[in-house]
Scaffold this active site. Sequence first.
Site, PDB file in Angstrom:
ATOM      1  N   ASP A 123     -11.148  12.647   6.164  1.00 18.44           N
ATOM      2  CA  ASP A 123     -10.507  12.720   7.479  1.00 18.44           C
ATOM      3  C   ASP A 123     -11.376  12.022   8.527  1.00 18.44           C
ATOM      4  O   ASP A 123     -11.194  12.205   9.722  1.00 18.44           O
ATOM      5  CB  ASP A 123     -10.177  14.166   7.869  1.00 18.44           C
ATOM      6  CG  ASP A 123     -11.405  15.072   7.885  1.00 18.44           C
ATOM      7  OD1 ASP A 123     -12.541  14.572   7.795  1.00 18.44           O
ATOM      8  OD2 ASP A 123     -11.214  16.304   7.997  1.00 18.44           O
ATOM      9  N   LEU A 177     -14.658  15.926   4.537  1.00 22.18           N
ATOM     10  CA  LEU A 177     -13.723  16.609   5.443  1.00 22.18           C
ATOM     11  C   LEU A 177     -14.542  17.317   6.520  1.00 22.18           C
ATOM     12  O   LEU A 177     -15.429  18.094   6.186  1.00 22.18           O
ATOM     13  CB  LEU A 177     -12.904  17.667   4.682  1.00 22.18           C
ATOM     14  CG  LEU A 177     -11.981  17.175   3.569  1.00 22.18           C
ATOM     15  CD1 LEU A 177     -11.398  18.359   2.803  1.00 22.18           C
ATOM     16  CD2 LEU A 177     -10.848  16.331   4.158  1.00 22.18           C
ATOM     17  N   HIS A 178     -14.252  17.008   7.779  1.00 22.57           N
ATOM     18  CA  HIS A 178     -14.965  17.733   8.841  1.00 22.57           C
ATOM     19  C   HIS A 178     -14.138  17.956  10.092  1.00 22.57           C
ATOM     20  O   HIS A 178     -14.605  18.574  11.031  1.00 22.57           O
ATOM     21  CB  HIS A 178     -16.265  17.011   9.191  1.00 22.57           C
ATOM     22  CG  HIS A 178     -16.033  15.733   9.980  1.00 22.57           C
ATOM     23  ND1 HIS A 178     -15.578  14.587   9.403  1.00 22.57           N
ATOM     24  CD2 HIS A 178     -16.186  15.463  11.289  1.00 22.57           C
ATOM     25  CE1 HIS A 178     -15.460  13.649  10.328  1.00 22.57           C
ATOM     26  NE2 HIS A 178     -15.824  14.160  11.483  1.00 22.57           N
ATOM     27  N   ARG A 179     -12.884  17.461  10.107  1.00 26.80           N
ATOM     28  CA  ARG A 179     -12.066  17.653  11.314  1.00 26.80           C
ATOM     29  C   ARG A 179     -11.688  19.116  11.443  1.00 26.80           C
ATOM     30  O   ARG A 179     -11.240  19.734  10.438  1.00 26.80           O
ATOM     31  CB  ARG A 179     -10.764  16.854  11.237  1.00 26.80           C
ATOM     32  CG  ARG A 179     -10.927  15.400  11.130  1.00 26.80           C
ATOM     33  CD  ARG A 179     -11.084  14.723  12.463  1.00 26.80           C
ATOM     34  NE  ARG A 179     -11.610  13.397  12.188  1.00 26.80           N
ATOM     35  CZ  ARG A 179     -12.400  12.713  13.004  1.00 26.80           C
ATOM     36  NH1 ARG A 179     -12.746  13.205  14.177  1.00 26.80           N
ATOM     37  NH2 ARG A 179     -12.836  11.531  12.684  1.00 26.80           N
TER      38      ARG A 179
END
Length: 362
Positions: A282, A208-210
Amino acid sequence: MKVTIIAGARPNFMKIAPIIHAIEAAKRNGNNISYRLVHTGQHYDQKLSGSFFDELNIPTPDVNLECGSGSHAQQTAQIMIKFEQELQENPCDYVLVVGDVNSTMACSIVAKKLHTQVIHVEAGLRSFDLSMPEEINRMVTDAITDIFFTTSELAGKNLEKAGIGADRIFFVGNTMIDTLIANLDKLRRPDCFDQQGLEQSNYWVMTLHRPANVDEAQKLLDLLNLISKNAGTKPIIFPVHPRTAKTLNSMGALPGNIILTDPLPYLEFMYLVHYAAAAITDSGGIQEETTYLGIPCITLRENTERPETVEIGTNILCGFDPELMEKAFEDLNSGKWKKGVIPDLWDGKAAERIVEVILACA
Ligand code: UD1
């Protein structure tokens, strides 16, 4: 013919590797083509950048512009200023950009204003969600690109709807999948696999990095709690992007089945994906890689610029909707996941096709 290839951020590196190798092969076969590799320095950590060069046999860049992090405007401006000087000192026939990161857009604008032809690899993808910086980067880049290489027929249609002539659009396949195919027999078990006692098809891998998922601590914690609850006793391996680490550092303890690691080198990360029961992500690229590998993928976004991974692949979109997520986890845990097929031309030969077209354009 001289091609300047731009790489800036992690997802660019696996896309440029096969193109570089295909140019080198064309050159060995007597074709008049050479390249200059420019790293903008958007990503600079060994774990987000250097390790990919080492593992994917990408030569050391001819220059690193060392632009680094900043706000979008700062980062884009910095890349433009430094790349303008670089291109003036080292002119070329084509500037080749890949994907949709800030480096992609910044360098294509500079190139076009210096009257250099722009080649965009992975052109025409659209999420139609302008709240994502990548969508703006795609639209701007495609508005000034001369030669478009696409990963799907739909991407070509998106470009045609925007008024691009079909004669400038080439459906060639997916260079990220070229890299995956070329490295499938080189994947390497990461240390965490044995340390955590992981068993094939009995753990999940998560990235997850958005900003929409990771910038707010409470939202991220709610998400992690929900995922953890649905995993039951399955470990969830979570290699953490630096942006996500900033938020996690400000939070208390995480559920016990979530196992954090540093960002992993490509060969180790793809090993984890290859043998996982499922991926939760994501990312854009992981939606494609899981579709190629036939691994169930739960994408925590409301839309995707890669709809074929949902329509014919193994991916589903859950947005930020807890009910949709619960339903997806239920399907996953009861073994009801759809079987996907591999999209057309995701066959490991996209980069060869790209270089053939570039040579034919000369
Ligand atoms: C960028 C891309 C995104 C891509 C992602 C993959 C844009 C707009 N976004 O997002 O499309 O999916 O890369 O990782 O181009 N940082 C480090 N070390 C680094 C690089 C960054 O610690 O080597 C930290 C910095 O605090 C930085 C933050 O990560 O501010 C975000 O980096 P940035 O390049 O701005 O965007 P990403 O979130 O990585």
